[in-house]
Design an enzyme around this catalytic site. Structure first.
Site, PDB file in Angstrom:
ATOM      1  N   HIS A   1     -11.943   5.887  -8.412  1.00 15.71           N
ATOM      2  CA  HIS A   1     -10.490   6.068  -8.281  1.00 15.71           C
ATOM      3  C   HIS A   1      -9.763   5.415  -9.458  1.00 15.71           C
ATOM      4  O   HIS A   1      -8.837   6.001 -10.034  1.00 15.71           O
ATOM      5  CB  HIS A   1     -10.039   5.449  -6.956  1.00 15.71           C
ATOM      6  CG  HIS A   1      -8.592   5.674  -6.642  1.00 15.71           C
ATOM      7  ND1 HIS A   1      -8.011   6.919  -6.627  1.00 15.71           N
ATOM      8  CD2 HIS A   1      -7.597   4.798  -6.333  1.00 15.71           C
ATOM      9  CE1 HIS A   1      -6.728   6.806  -6.308  1.00 15.71           C
ATOM     10  NE2 HIS A   1      -6.447   5.537  -6.145  1.00 15.71           N
TER      11      HIS A   1
ATOM     12  N   HIS B   1     -20.407  -7.543 -17.407  1.00 14.86           N
ATOM     13  CA  HIS B   1     -19.069  -7.195 -17.921  1.00 14.86           C
ATOM     14  C   HIS B   1     -18.649  -8.151 -19.027  1.00 14.86           C
ATOM     15  O   HIS B   1     -18.145  -7.727 -20.076  1.00 14.86           O
ATOM     16  CB  HIS B   1     -18.059  -7.250 -16.771  1.00 14.86           C
ATOM     17  CG  HIS B   1     -16.635  -7.055 -17.214  1.00 14.86           C
ATOM     18  ND1 HIS B   1     -16.200  -5.909 -17.826  1.00 14.86           N
ATOM     19  CD2 HIS B   1     -15.543  -7.868 -17.119  1.00 14.86           C
ATOM     20  CE1 HIS B   1     -14.903  -6.009 -18.095  1.00 14.86           C
ATOM     21  NE2 HIS B   1     -14.481  -7.189 -17.685  1.00 14.86           N
TER      22      HIS B   1
ATOM     23  N   HIS C   1       2.634   1.924  -3.318  1.00 14.90           N
ATOM     24  CA  HIS C   1       1.657   2.505  -4.250  1.00 14.90           C
ATOM     25  C   HIS C   1       1.514   4.001  -4.013  1.00 14.90           C
ATOM     26  O   HIS C   1       1.483   4.798  -4.966  1.00 14.90           O
ATOM     27  CB  HIS C   1       0.313   1.796  -4.066  1.00 14.90           C
ATOM     28  CG  HIS C   1      -0.795   2.367  -4.897  1.00 14.90           C
ATOM     29  ND1 HIS C   1      -0.761   2.412  -6.264  1.00 14.90           N
ATOM     30  CD2 HIS C   1      -1.982   2.932  -4.538  1.00 14.90           C
ATOM     31  CE1 HIS C   1      -1.864   2.971  -6.726  1.00 14.90           C
ATOM     32  NE2 HIS C   1      -2.614   3.301  -5.697  1.00 14.90           N
TER      33      HIS C   1
ATOM     34  N   GLU D   1       0.826  -1.209   0.000  1.00 18.15           N
ATOM     35  CA  GLU D   1       0.000   0.000   0.000  1.00 18.15           C
ATOM     36  C   GLU D   1       0.864   1.264   0.000  1.00 18.15           C
ATOM     37  O   GLU D   1       0.594   2.212  -0.749  1.00 18.15           O
ATOM     38  CB  GLU D   1      -0.928  -0.011   1.225  1.00 18.15           C
ATOM     39  CG  GLU D   1      -1.699   1.272   1.468  1.00 18.15           C
ATOM     40  CD  GLU D   1      -2.722   1.588   0.385  1.00 18.15           C
ATOM     41  OE1 GLU D   1      -3.419   2.610   0.525  1.00 18.15           O
ATOM     42  OE2 GLU D   1      -2.818   0.845  -0.602  1.00 18.15           O
TER      43      GLU D   1
ATOM     44  N   HIS E   1      -4.263  -8.235 -17.177  1.00 19.06           N
ATOM     45  CA  HIS E   1      -5.557  -7.868 -17.751  1.00 19.06           C
ATOM     46  C   HIS E   1      -5.853  -6.385 -17.486  1.00 19.06           C
ATOM     47  O   HIS E   1      -6.357  -5.678 -18.368  1.00 19.06           O
ATOM     48  CB  HIS E   1      -6.650  -8.748 -17.143  1.00 19.06           C
ATOM     49  CG  HIS E   1      -7.973  -8.642 -17.830  1.00 19.06           C
ATOM     50  ND1 HIS E   1      -8.177  -9.012 -19.143  1.00 19.06           N
ATOM     51  CD2 HIS E   1      -9.183  -8.200 -17.387  1.00 19.06           C
ATOM     52  CE1 HIS E   1      -9.430  -8.809 -19.479  1.00 19.06           C
ATOM     53  NE2 HIS E   1     -10.065  -8.305 -18.430  1.00 19.06           N
TER      54      HIS E   1
END
Length: 378
Positions: A173, A281, A106, A103, A339
């Site tokens: 986000h 999706h 990032h 985290e 992906h």
């Protein structure tokens, strides 16, 4: 959080940003440095999106349950007592040493991207003013908008943590991150010299715009799958749990304002809701694939668009393969991250296509033969 911690966080982000800035400094000339800075910033933003996917897919979004630091410290080492206590209480919970570092790394990358955009904006304004507003390459309005946008993205990053991974916040986000990437791709396209595009290529302005809209919607649906952890809601393909149209709960699945794993009423989210999220999706992906293949096929006919169209088909094929692999191989982490990266690459390519059909130089028109050379019509 005290000022010392904020300064430490800022210095960490600056140190990370110095790596790409060192690469940019080797370019010759201000114009080349600016051009290289744009593309390096785009590359780091792409990396940030990939690492953000890794953070989300490893359940590390709450590895440090506050923001922007980790238990009000600049790095997990300084917060070792809090992390140890949380990990001992829940060894597989949201806070562990590994998740805390994922985290925070990032966040460090995000701060570095922010610094790079500040350098872009400052460089643009300086050159624009010094040139008497004549060097169009350095027009500062777009980099200034980028800075405002990255601040908005940072705010949603904070809300992602403080609102405990609420799906709609996490999805926004993600979409803002990809929009920032698209804006940088557009700015990068402005720095390049493009092969002329014919009148037939320019006729793709509307189809390319529709393609961008369809891709954006599909990415939003994919983000909704990811943030709701619905990737394995359908365990087979082309059927979904053995049915062409399985039992689904669209009402709860697509209620936007609710907590993770819960309905708006506070009950646990039913499996049928996750199935609906995944199935929509998956089904809409076929619409996007068919349209983008058709669009790329049209673009292949034009020399100025051919390279971009060819790469769109390659990346689209990669997306299809990685999407299927996540189902057949039970959602392996590496393929899931790839992906997400494929979606980001498609965004860049779609932006480049849209830019070229609008702003690339016009192709030379074929001159009509003189009247004396034309055949006489009886």
């Amino acid at each position: 959080m005290n000022a010392t911690t904020l300064i430490q966080l800022g210095l960490t982000g600056l140190v990370v940003a110095l790596i790409p800035l060192a690469l940019v400094s080797r370019a010759q000339g201000v114009a080349n440095k600016y051009r290289k800075l744009v593309w390096v910033t785009l590359f780091f933003t792409f990396d940030l999106i990939m690492f953000g996917a890794f953070t989300r897919l490893t359940d590390s979004g709450l590895g440090c349950p506050d923001w922007p630091g980790c238990y009000s410290h600049a790095n997990p080492l300084l917060a070792h007592e809090h992390i140890n206590a949380a990990q001992e209480a829940m060894p597989f919970g949201p806070v562990t040493w590994a998740k805390a570092w994922i985290e925070m790394i990032h966040r460090y990358f995000a701060m570095a991207v922010g610094f790079l955009i500040i350098v872009l904006m400052v460089t643009g304004w300086r050159r624009w003013i010094r040139s008497g507003r004549t060097e169009l390459q350095f027009r500062p309005w777009f980099p200034t908008a980028l800075l405002g946008f990255v601040c908005l993205q940072g705010a949603f990053g904070a809300w992602t943590v403080t609102m405990k991974l609420q799906p709609v916040i996490v999805t926004i986000h993600l979409l803002l991150g990809l929009t920032l990437l698209a804006m940088l791709a557009w700015l990068g396209a402005r720095q390049e010299t493009h092969v002329p595009v014919s009148a037939a290529g320019r006729a793709l302005i509307v189809p390319a715009t529709i393609g961008a809209a369809l891709l954006a919607l599909q990415i939003a649906l994919g983000g909704w799958v990811s943030t709701n952890y619905a990737a394995l809601a359908c365990s087979d393909f082309p059927l979904c749990n053995g049915q062409l149209v399985p039992q689904m709960d669209f009402e709860h699945g697509f209620t936007l304002w609710r907590h993770l794993g819960m309905t708006s009423a506070g009950d646990y989210l039913p499996v049928e809701a996750l199935t609906a999220i995944h199935w929509v999706h998956r089904s809409f992906a076929f619409v996007v694939i068919l349209y983008v293949v058709w669009l790329a096929h049209r673009a292949l006919r034009d020399e100025g668009l051919r390279k971009t169209a060819r790469w769109m088909l390659i990346v689209l094929g990669l997306q299809l393969c990685t999407g299927l692999a996540t189902i057949y191989l039970n959602w392996p982490l590496a393929i899931a991250v790839v992906h997400n990266g494929g979606a980001a690459l498609l965004v860049i390519l779609m932006v480049m296509l849209n830019y070229k059909v609008r702003y690339a130089p016009s192709g030379l028109a074929v001159a009509a033969p003189p009247a004396s050379a034309r055949p006489v019509t009886p």
